[in-house]
Design a protein around this motif. Structure first.
Motif, PDB file in Angstrom:
ATOM      1  N   LEU A  73      -1.000  26.106   2.709  1.00  0.00           N
ATOM      2  CA  LEU A  73      -0.224  25.085   2.005  1.00  0.00           C
ATOM      3  C   LEU A  73       0.222  25.738   0.703  1.00  0.00           C
ATOM      4  O   LEU A  73      -0.606  26.043  -0.160  1.00  0.00           O
ATOM      5  CB  LEU A  73      -1.054  23.841   1.726  1.00  0.00           C
ATOM      6  CG  LEU A  73      -0.422  22.826   0.754  1.00  0.00           C
ATOM      7  CD1 LEU A  73       0.924  22.321   1.276  1.00  0.00           C
ATOM      8  CD2 LEU A  73      -1.368  21.664   0.488  1.00  0.00           C
ATOM      9  N   LEU A 104      -2.144  16.447   5.972  1.00  0.00           N
ATOM     10  CA  LEU A 104      -2.240  17.709   6.701  1.00  0.00           C
ATOM     11  C   LEU A 104      -3.593  17.839   7.393  1.00  0.00           C
ATOM     12  O   LEU A 104      -3.685  18.207   8.575  1.00  0.00           O
ATOM     13  CB  LEU A 104      -2.033  18.893   5.753  1.00  0.00           C
ATOM     14  CG  LEU A 104      -0.622  19.083   5.183  1.00  0.00           C
ATOM     15  CD1 LEU A 104      -0.636  20.191   4.134  1.00  0.00           C
ATOM     16  CD2 LEU A 104       0.375  19.415   6.287  1.00  0.00           C
ATOM     17  N   ALA A 320       2.327  19.023   9.795  1.00  0.00           N
ATOM     18  CA  ALA A 320       1.275  19.785  10.475  1.00  0.00           C
ATOM     19  C   ALA A 320       1.554  19.871  11.970  1.00  0.00           C
ATOM     20  O   ALA A 320       1.394  20.935  12.585  1.00  0.00           O
ATOM     21  CB  ALA A 320      -0.094  19.151  10.214  1.00  0.00           C
TER      22      ALA A 320
END
Length: 349
Positions: A73, A104, A320
């Motif tokens: 990330l 996520l 995701a």
């Protein structure tokens, strides 16, 4: 003299195969996630893994699968920021980033994927990031960037690493993105204030060097124009609590008699509302206030904030899923996804 204690012998694939009564190759396919193994056979192997206490050698597995089972990330911020406001400190104080992480992890954790947080706010950190990515330490990237001239989307595209952007890129790109319909959200705020009969309306915009700030302001002004309201006072904010307070003071100086305000983030509204109250303007009877985000800051406002909701957790979960789809196999570019906004009515308007 003390006798040396030999370290325990780690179970091997052969040990698992012997307990399961299958070949070593079958055990290897199960552990590496092959989808062609019979479900009943997979169950037998998994039980044998538990019985022997076998732990896969991740380094060896990576050589075979070319997967690290981790993604990055990446939070990218522009270099020009106040020295008194460190990048990491501002990031962790903004509810948006926590909501992204939560969304996520909702998808990555069940898939057994680890997440690495990386910050990029200058050329040095960008170069370190790109080196890390090119050396194959992660399988893909989710990029959160806030400024229009960020070179990272283009640089990521050159690495050919699976990647998904949080928000529409300011320039054409082949990378998939996920965002809320910013213009439609601003239109909801404008329509709501107009429906309340407010005519002397102002706005605290987001930074005009960021796509979200630009689109929310343009969408709000265009929607007000359809209601015959074109004289709109505007003060530019910076999506922070303190920036919202400072912008509210400037807005009141320009239009002290305003009766409605659209504030382009809940965090700015949290700073702006006390300024209105100290100026003797009651919310909502004197001034109706609408925010944007529906973050934890909206509930912390006094009174609780009417706001445009962008479903950040759901958006991050979709990022995701798109990333894992790219990682999982070849194919065409992932489709981008735009979520619809909704208006959440509370007591400020």
């Amino acid at each position: 003299m003390t006798a040396e204690v030999e370290p325990p012998v780690r179970p091997t694939l052969e040990d698992v195969a012997a307990v399961a009564g299958v070949s070593r190759a079958t055990v290897s396919r199960v552990i590496n996630g092959a989808t062609t193994v019979d479900p009943a056979l997979r169950t037998v192997v998994e039980e044998a893994v538990a019985t022997t206490g076998y732990v896969p050698n991740r380094a060896a597995r990576s050589l075979v699968t070319r997967r690290t089972d981790s993604v990055a990330l990446v939070i990218s911020e522009r270099e020009r920021r106040p020295v008194s406001e460190p990048f990491a400190g501002r990031m962790f104080s903004d509810p948006y980033f926590g909501r992204v992480v939560s969304g996520l992890l909702e998808v990555l954790r069940p898939a057994g994927i680890q997440m690495v947080l990386m910050l990029a706010d200058d050329e040095t950190s960008r170069n370190q990031l790109l080196s890390y990515l090119r050396h194959g330490h992660v399988d893909g990237v989710v990029l959160v960037t806030s400024h229009a001239d960020d070179p990272l989307p283009h640089l990521l595209q050159e690495t050919r690493l699976p990647a998904v952007l949080a928000g529409r890129p300011p320039r054409p790109s082949s990378l998939a993105y996920v965002e809320v319909d910013q213009q439609a959200g601003a239109r909801l705020a404008a329509d709501h204030l107009a429906a309340l009969g407010r005519r002397r309306i102002g706005t605290i915009s987001g930074p005009q060097d960021r796509p979200a700030g630009q689109v929310r302001l343009a969408g709000f002004l265009e929607a007000l124009a359809t209601h015959g309201i074109e004289d709109v006072a505007c003060a530019e904010g910076d999506f922070t609590h303190l920036g919202g307070a400072a912008a509210m003071r400037r807005l009141l100086e320009e239009q002290p008699g305003l009766d409605g305000v659209f504030i382009a983030s809940d965090l700015m509204a949290l700073g702006a509302l006390p300024v209105l109250q100290r100026a003797g303007r009651d919310v909502p009877s004197d001034v109706a206030v609408v925010g944007f985000d529906d973050s934890s800051a909206a509930a912390a406002c006094d009174p609780p904030l009417t706001t445009v909701r962008q479903p950040v957790e759901e958006m991050a979960a979709e990022m995701a899923r798109l990333l894992l789809k790219q990682i999982g196999g070849p194919g065409g570019p992932s489709p981008s996804v735009v979520f619809p906004p909704t208006l959440v009515r509370r007591r400020s308007a």
